[in-house]
Every structure is written in structure tokens, then in C-alpha cells.
Design a protein around this motif. Sequence first.
Motif, PDB file in Angstrom:
ATOM      1  N   GLU A  32       0.823  -1.205   0.000  1.00 49.18           N
ATOM      2  CA  GLU A  32       0.000   0.000   0.000  1.00 49.18           C
ATOM      3  C   GLU A  32       0.867   1.269   0.000  1.00 49.18           C
ATOM      4  OE1 GLU A  32      -2.985   1.983   3.202  1.00 49.18           O
ATOM      5  OE2 GLU A  32      -3.360  -0.112   2.703  1.00 49.18           O
ATOM      6  N   ASN A  33       2.041   1.205   0.650  1.00 49.43           N
ATOM      7  CA  ASN A  33       2.907   2.375   0.801  1.00 49.43           C
ATOM      8  C   ASN A  33       4.137   2.349  -0.101  1.00 49.43           C
ATOM      9  OD1 ASN A  33       1.594   3.925   3.003  1.00 49.43           O
ATOM     10  ND2 ASN A  33       1.861   1.982   4.083  1.00 49.43           N
ATOM     11  N   ASN A  34       4.187   1.392  -1.022  1.00 49.69           N
ATOM     12  CA  ASN A  34       5.314   1.260  -1.951  1.00 49.69           C
ATOM     13  C   ASN A  34       6.658   1.133  -1.225  1.00 49.69           C
ATOM     14  OD1 ASN A  34       6.423   0.981  -4.526  1.00 49.69           O
ATOM     15  ND2 ASN A  34       6.769   3.175  -4.728  1.00 49.69           N
ATOM     16  N   ILE A  35       6.655   0.306  -0.180  1.00 46.75           N
ATOM     17  CA  ILE A  35       7.872  -0.008   0.562  1.00 46.75           C
ATOM     18  C   ILE A  35       8.307  -1.411   0.172  1.00 46.75           C
ATOM     19  CG2 ILE A  35       8.806  -0.516   2.867  1.00 46.75           C
ATOM     20  CD1 ILE A  35       7.027   1.688   3.967  1.00 46.75           C
ATOM     21  N   THR A  36       9.595  -1.582   0.000  1.00 44.58           N
ATOM     22  CA  THR A  36      10.161  -2.902  -0.252  1.00 44.58           C
ATOM     23  C   THR A  36      11.180  -3.189   0.839  1.00 44.58           C
ATOM     24  OG1 THR A  36      11.796  -1.913  -1.751  1.00 44.58           O
ATOM     25  CG2 THR A  36       9.800  -2.824  -2.750  1.00 44.58           C
ATOM     26  N   GLY A  37      11.596  -4.460   0.924  1.00 47.69           N
ATOM     27  CA  GLY A  37      12.596  -4.763   1.938  1.00 47.69           C
ATOM     28  C   GLY A  37      12.744  -6.226   2.241  1.00 47.69           C
ATOM     29  N   LEU A  38      13.404  -6.448   3.359  1.00 45.18           N
ATOM     30  CA  LEU A  38      13.761  -7.792   3.790  1.00 45.18           C
ATOM     31  C   LEU A  38      13.667  -7.859   5.301  1.00 45.18           C
ATOM     32  CD1 LEU A  38      15.159 -10.612   3.250  1.00 45.18           C
ATOM     33  CD2 LEU A  38      17.322  -9.388   3.569  1.00 45.18           C
ATOM     34  N   LEU A  39      13.160  -8.986   5.808  1.00 47.11           N
ATOM     35  CA  LEU A  39      13.096  -9.243   7.237  1.00 47.11           C
ATOM     36  C   LEU A  39      13.777 -10.574   7.502  1.00 47.11           C
ATOM     37  CD1 LEU A  39      11.927  -8.470  10.056  1.00 47.11           C
ATOM     38  CD2 LEU A  39       9.898  -9.802   9.430  1.00 47.11           C
ATOM     39  N   VAL A  40      14.735 -10.562   8.425  1.00 47.25           N
ATOM     40  CA  VAL A  40      15.433 -11.779   8.838  1.00 47.25           C
ATOM     41  C   VAL A  40      15.130 -11.997  10.313  1.00 47.25           C
ATOM     42  CG1 VAL A  40      17.678 -12.917   9.104  1.00 47.25           C
ATOM     43  CG2 VAL A  40      17.278 -11.385   7.163  1.00 47.25           C
ATOM     44  N   TYR A  41      14.755 -13.231  10.661  1.00 47.41           N
ATOM     45  CA  TYR A  41      14.435 -13.583  12.047  1.00 47.41           C
ATOM     46  C   TYR A  41      15.332 -14.727  12.475  1.00 47.41           C
ATOM     47  CZ  TYR A  41      11.707 -15.116  16.103  1.00 47.41           C
ATOM     48  OH  TYR A  41      11.301 -15.475  17.357  1.00 47.41           O
ATOM     49  N   TYR A  42      15.995 -14.539  13.612  1.00 54.51           N
ATOM     50  CA  TYR A  42      16.834 -15.591  14.178  1.00 54.51           C
ATOM     51  C   TYR A  42      16.565 -15.652  15.672  1.00 54.51           C
ATOM     52  CZ  TYR A  42      20.843 -18.239  15.772  1.00 54.51           C
ATOM     53  OH  TYR A  42      21.638 -19.182  16.374  1.00 54.51           O
ATOM     54  N   GLU A  43      15.981 -16.765  16.105  1.00 51.25           N
ATOM     55  CA  GLU A  43      15.548 -16.922  17.481  1.00 51.25           C
ATOM     56  C   GLU A  43      14.668 -15.738  17.837  1.00 51.25           C
ATOM     57  OE1 GLU A  43      18.829 -18.141  19.996  1.00 51.25           O
ATOM     58  OE2 GLU A  43      19.041 -19.987  18.856  1.00 51.25           O
ATOM     59  N   ASP A  45      15.684 -12.405  17.496  1.00 50.93           N
ATOM     60  CA  ASP A  45      16.267 -11.204  16.907  1.00 50.93           C
ATOM     61  C   ASP A  45      15.739 -10.965  15.500  1.00 50.93           C
ATOM     62  OD1 ASP A  45      18.140 -10.435  18.993  1.00 50.93           O
ATOM     63  OD2 ASP A  45      19.278 -12.217  18.436  1.00 50.93           O
ATOM     64  N   PHE A  46      15.531  -9.689  15.193  1.00 48.94           N
ATOM     65  CA  PHE A  46      15.133  -9.268  13.852  1.00 48.94           C
ATOM     66  C   PHE A  46      16.204  -8.368  13.258  1.00 48.94           C
ATOM     67  CE2 PHE A  46      10.878  -9.924  15.669  1.00 48.94           C
ATOM     68  CZ  PHE A  46      10.250 -10.614  14.642  1.00 48.94           C
ATOM     69  N   LEU A  47      16.417  -8.523  11.982  1.00 50.28           N
ATOM     70  CA  LEU A  47      17.152  -7.556  11.173  1.00 50.28           C
ATOM     71  C   LEU A  47      16.194  -7.209  10.045  1.00 50.28           C
ATOM     72  CD1 LEU A  47      20.527  -6.842  10.183  1.00 50.28           C
ATOM     73  CD2 LEU A  47      19.267  -7.802   8.269  1.00 50.28           C
ATOM     74  N   GLN A  48      15.947  -5.918   9.864  1.00 51.52           N
ATOM     75  CA  GLN A  48      15.014  -5.524   8.811  1.00 51.52           C
ATOM     76  C   GLN A  48      15.608  -4.396   7.987  1.00 51.52           C
ATOM     77  OE1 GLN A  48      11.005  -4.388   9.955  1.00 51.52           O
ATOM     78  NE2 GLN A  48      10.290  -4.960   7.931  1.00 51.52           N
ATOM     79  N   ILE A  49      15.341  -4.474   6.685  1.00 56.54           N
ATOM     80  CA  ILE A  49      15.710  -3.423   5.742  1.00 56.54           C
ATOM     81  C   ILE A  49      14.419  -2.924   5.110  1.00 56.54           C
ATOM     82  CG2 ILE A  49      16.990  -2.843   3.645  1.00 56.54           C
ATOM     83  CD1 ILE A  49      18.777  -5.343   4.297  1.00 56.54           C
ATOM     84  N   LEU A  50      14.190  -1.624   5.197  1.00 56.62           N
ATOM     85  CA  LEU A  50      13.031  -0.992   4.577  1.00 56.62           C
ATOM     86  C   LEU A  50      13.535  -0.026   3.514  1.00 56.62           C
ATOM     87  CD1 LEU A  50      11.062  -0.086   7.828  1.00 56.62           C
ATOM     88  CD2 LEU A  50      10.571  -1.977   6.261  1.00 56.62           C
ATOM     89  N   GLU A  51      12.896  -0.030   2.352  1.00 55.79           N
ATOM     90  CA  GLU A  51      13.267   0.864   1.247  1.00 55.79           C
ATOM     91  C   GLU A  51      12.023   1.584   0.745  1.00 55.79           C
ATOM     92  OE1 GLU A  51      16.502  -1.975  -1.022  1.00 55.79           O
ATOM     93  OE2 GLU A  51      14.379  -2.191  -1.538  1.00 55.79           O
ATOM     94  N   GLY A  52      12.172   2.872   0.473  1.00 59.04           N
ATOM     95  CA  GLY A  52      11.061   3.621  -0.084  1.00 59.04           C
ATOM     96  C   GLY A  52      11.254   5.103   0.114  1.00 59.04           C
ATOM     97  N   GLU A  53      10.191   5.849  -0.147  1.00 58.55           N
ATOM     98  CA  GLU A  53      10.234   7.295   0.043  1.00 58.55           C
ATOM     99  C   GLU A  53      10.425   7.600   1.529  1.00 58.55           C
ATOM    100  OE1 GLU A  53      10.537   9.394  -2.403  1.00 58.55           O
ATOM    101  OE2 GLU A  53      10.333   7.743  -3.828  1.00 58.55           O
ATOM    102  N   ASP A  54      11.199   8.628   1.790  1.00 52.30           N
ATOM    103  CA  ASP A  54      11.592   8.979   3.156  1.00 52.30           C
ATOM    104  C   ASP A  54      10.416   8.976   4.134  1.00 52.30           C
ATOM    105  OD1 ASP A  54      13.501   9.843   1.237  1.00 52.30           O
ATOM    106  OD2 ASP A  54      14.320  11.306   2.629  1.00 52.30           O
ATOM    107  N   SER A  90       7.766  -7.004  -1.421  1.00 47.54           N
ATOM    108  CA  SER A  90       7.112  -6.102  -0.478  1.00 47.54           C
ATOM    109  C   SER A  90       7.672  -6.359   0.918  1.00 47.54           C
ATOM    110  CB  SER A  90       5.596  -6.285  -0.498  1.00 47.54           C
ATOM    111  OG  SER A  90       5.252  -7.604  -0.133  1.00 47.54           O
ATOM    112  N   MET A  91       8.084  -7.594   1.171  1.00 48.18           N
ATOM    113  CA  MET A  91       8.826  -7.941   2.373  1.00 48.18           C
ATOM    114  C   MET A  91       9.358  -9.361   2.224  1.00 48.18           C
ATOM    115  SD  MET A  91      10.226  -7.081   5.163  1.00 48.18           S
ATOM    116  CE  MET A  91       9.630  -5.434   4.970  1.00 48.18           C
ATOM    117  N   GLY A  92      10.594  -9.450   1.761  1.00 51.37           N
ATOM    118  CA  GLY A  92      11.245 -10.750   1.719  1.00 51.37           C
ATOM    119  C   GLY A  92      11.451 -11.233   3.142  1.00 51.37           C
ATOM    120  N   PHE A  93      11.521 -12.531   3.342  1.00 58.66           N
ATOM    121  CA  PHE A  93      11.652 -13.066   4.700  1.00 58.66           C
ATOM    122  C   PHE A  93      12.559 -14.291   4.717  1.00 58.66           C
ATOM    123  CE2 PHE A  93      10.195 -16.038   8.034  1.00 58.66           C
ATOM    124  CZ  PHE A  93      10.487 -15.252   9.142  1.00 58.66           C
TER     125      PHE A  93
END
Length: 115
Positions: A32-43, A45-54, A90-93
Motif C-alpha cells: 500500500e505504501n510502496n515499501i520494499t525490503g527484507l526481514l530476517v528472524y533468528y531466534e 532477533d530481527f534484522l530488517q531493511i526498509l526501502e522507499g520514500e523517506d 514487499s517484504m522478503g523473509f
Amino acid sequence: MIHLIYLSYSTTKLSTDDLDSILETSRSNNQENNITGLLVYYERDFLQILEGEDEVVMATFNRILADPRHRGIIILDQSPIEHRDFEQWSMGFKRMIKTDAPVGFVDFFSSSLSR
């Protein structure tokens, strides 16, 4: 456009159903907001990358900051980008487990930075 990369620690251990729910909501909101990225979950912990307009990336991140399921949020990078690295997602995982995580990656997440 910007990308925002952060770490956070889940206040509870998440089940597969919990993660599926988070992903479903994230993907819908991101499309809906034209954001792309990646979410990694380990136990827990999260690491997330968000991309899009500021503005939309920061609005999304502010919602994440207010989410009581996260704590110990550490911004690793917030910088302008000219192109998206995850434009197809839209959100790789990826749910990491010890057997498929590179040694350095596991050491990083288990170093208690986010606890």
C-alpha cells in the motif's frame, strides 16, 4: 528514497503463526505504501531493511518503534539510495536457524547487542 536497516529483539519467542501474521500485515502495508525490503528472524532477533520514500519509511519505522513486541531497537543505517535492492519484495523473509546461518552472522546476533 532511503533505506533504513535496524536490529530489534522480540519481547517473546514467536511461533510460525506469529511470524506469518507479522509478514501478512507487513506485506499488505508495504504494498500500500510502496515499501520494499527484507526481514530476517533468528531466534528472537530481527534484522530488517526498509526501502522507499523517506516519509513512508519513517512512518513505518515509527509504528515499529511503538510496537510493544520489539525492544532494543538499533538503527544500523539510514541513508539515501538511488535504487532499491529488494524491488521485487514487499517484504522478503528468512527465518534463520543455526544450521544455515554463517558463523559470523550467528555470532553477530548472539552477541547480545539488542538485549
